[in-house]
Design a protein around this motif. Sequence first.
Motif, short mmCIF file in Angstrom:
data_model
loop_
_atom_site.label_atom_id
_atom_site.label_comp_id
_atom_site.label_asym_id
_atom_site.label_seq_id
_atom_site.Cartn_x
_atom_site.Cartn_y
_atom_site.Cartn_z
N ASN A 71 3.91 -122.09 2.76
CA ASN A 71 5.02 -122.90 2.24
C ASN A 71 6.36 -122.20 2.40
OD1 ASN A 71 3.37 -125.09 1.32
ND2 ASN A 71 2.75 -123.81 -0.43
N GLY A 72 6.52 -121.51 3.53
CA GLY A 72 7.78 -120.85 3.85
C GLY A 72 7.94 -119.47 3.26
N ALA A 73 6.93 -118.99 2.55
CA ALA A 73 7.07 -117.68 1.89
C ALA A 73 6.83 -116.52 2.84
CB ALA A 73 6.08 -117.59 0.73
N VAL A 74 6.09 -116.73 3.93
CA VAL A 74 5.77 -115.66 4.87
C VAL A 74 6.36 -115.99 6.23
CG1 VAL A 74 3.93 -114.42 6.08
CG2 VAL A 74 3.65 -115.06 3.68
N SER A 75 7.17 -115.08 6.74
CA SER A 75 7.72 -115.22 8.10
C SER A 75 8.06 -113.84 8.62
CB SER A 75 8.97 -116.12 8.09
OG SER A 75 10.01 -115.51 7.35
N GLY A 76 8.52 -113.79 9.86
CA GLY A 76 8.88 -112.51 10.45
C GLY A 76 7.67 -111.72 10.91
N ASP A 77 7.85 -110.41 11.10
CA ASP A 77 6.82 -109.58 11.71
C ASP A 77 5.57 -109.41 10.85
OD1 ASP A 77 8.40 -109.26 13.93
OD2 ASP A 77 9.26 -107.34 13.28
N LYS A 78 5.62 -109.85 9.60
CA LYS A 78 4.42 -109.75 8.75
C LYS A 78 3.52 -110.98 8.88
CE LYS A 78 6.02 -105.95 6.77
NZ LYS A 78 7.37 -105.89 7.36
N ALA A 79 3.96 -112.02 9.59
CA ALA A 79 3.24 -113.30 9.61
C ALA A 79 1.83 -113.17 10.17
CB ALA A 79 4.04 -114.34 10.40
#
Length: 534
Positions: free
Chosen positions: A296-304
């Motif tokens: 729900n948009g909480a995880v993004s970037g290089d940790k995805a």
Amino acid sequence: MVGNLSLRDALIIVLYFVAVLSVGLYFSRRKKTTTEYFLAGRHVGWIAIGASLFSTNISSEHFLGLAGTGSKSGLAVGHFEWLACLIVLVLGWVFTPFYLKTGVFTMPEFLERRYSSAARWYLSVVSIVAYIFTKISISLYAGGILLKAVVGWDMTTSAIVIVLATGLYTILGGLAAVIYTDLLQTGVLILGSMALTWIGLREAGGWNELVAETPPEFWSMFKPMTDPDFPWTGIVFGAPILGIWYWCTDQYIVQRVLSAKNLDHARGGAIFAGFLKILPVFILVLPGIIALKLSNGAVSGDKAYAWMVTTYLPSGVRGLVVAGLLAALMSSLSGMFNSTSTLLTIDIFKRLRPNADERSLVAFGRLATGVMVLLGLAWIPFIGLLSDERMYVYLQSVQAYISPPIAACFLFGIFWHRVNGKGAIASLLTGFMLGAFRFIIEIQAKTGTLDSAFLHSVASVNFLHYAIFLFVVSSAVLVGVSLDTEAPDRRTLQHLTFSEAGNIHFERGKYHALNVTASIALVVILLGLWWTFR
């Protein structure tokens, strides 16, 4: 469990390590000459070459970086992957005949034959430095993020384990060990990443629901000119410059086709790699978009990507995916270690000690990577600062400041006999200074130490647009200085330019017709994909 791994996961990873090390150590037992150690005896077939091109290129920063950038901006980052499909055709059909006919070991050696000794020294040194600042260090950084997420190790421990495991078979076995372990690792990394994508899509409710519940601009490959990362002008005119340098002139990649049995196998390997390069958009970029939707948009970037692995994969499958990620990392690092040692040995050590025997050269090659690894480790802390949680964009931007003058010298060098050594070194040095200037002010802008409004505006120019500027300036300097100085002796340019190439591009081997057909099919498929995601 170890971190987020079950016993079953751990056993799969251990079996993967045993298989890779067994293949690598098998080749370490063979007697080594420089040709065998650095070019696998020049008897590698097209399947192994294509698999090695793909797995050497796809490292852990692609898994984490492509997914991370995909979670922030959608499929557009995949342009670099699909453009590579076309650029490897250029490698196979345009550049490789020159390389194989001249019998060179390294790209700097080719540049010396075409231009001058100074051009060779420049490319050797710049390539090694670039490997430290981009490929080695960012691969270790990405691997550290992965292992911290799934095992719980810190960055330093992760990097040391990865380097020791990879270095064992690379240093002992040479390029043959690298290529044939890559063949195994290609299958592992594709299977692992496909498993994650399939499970992720299932959890997201399928393709249609994923598209409906994510921003519509995520599914358009072509962005406006004002897009900060992937403007269509930069993609169409700038990205191919990076591609020509990386796929057609960089030792790290080209060393694989130099090991081919013949021209047919070299071309076939490049074409096979082109088909494989279609996959990353769907198995590496797409999981980042899935992660954004599922969190729900909480995880993004290089940790995805790591979040997807640790959150949604069942025991056993998680081990397979982690093995695939490790396969990508180790194959990329092993190729980098071998290419670095080749440059250090052939272009530097052998020139300083021309009477060194084969045993001394191989021994030096086995020892040469240690300093490179240490320097790569030292650069890791800076990558997180510069990458802004999009390490793939960082990687491409640094390459954009290095590649244009090199691409200009190779392209003009093979297409026009009039450019000369003085023009080449002037172009290379001009491009280097302008690229270093942009790199330095970008660091200052990121760290808040840049006061000048003008320099801020230069630092904010899209890196692909800056690559176009660099290429135009470097080309102008190359042509201008060459025309203002004496023309090269055309007798020294045999097999180095199209006008002096003879019939090397028209030699028809056993698989020529098949290579032509496969190349046409690849182009048609790509055009269809670009039209679909326009």
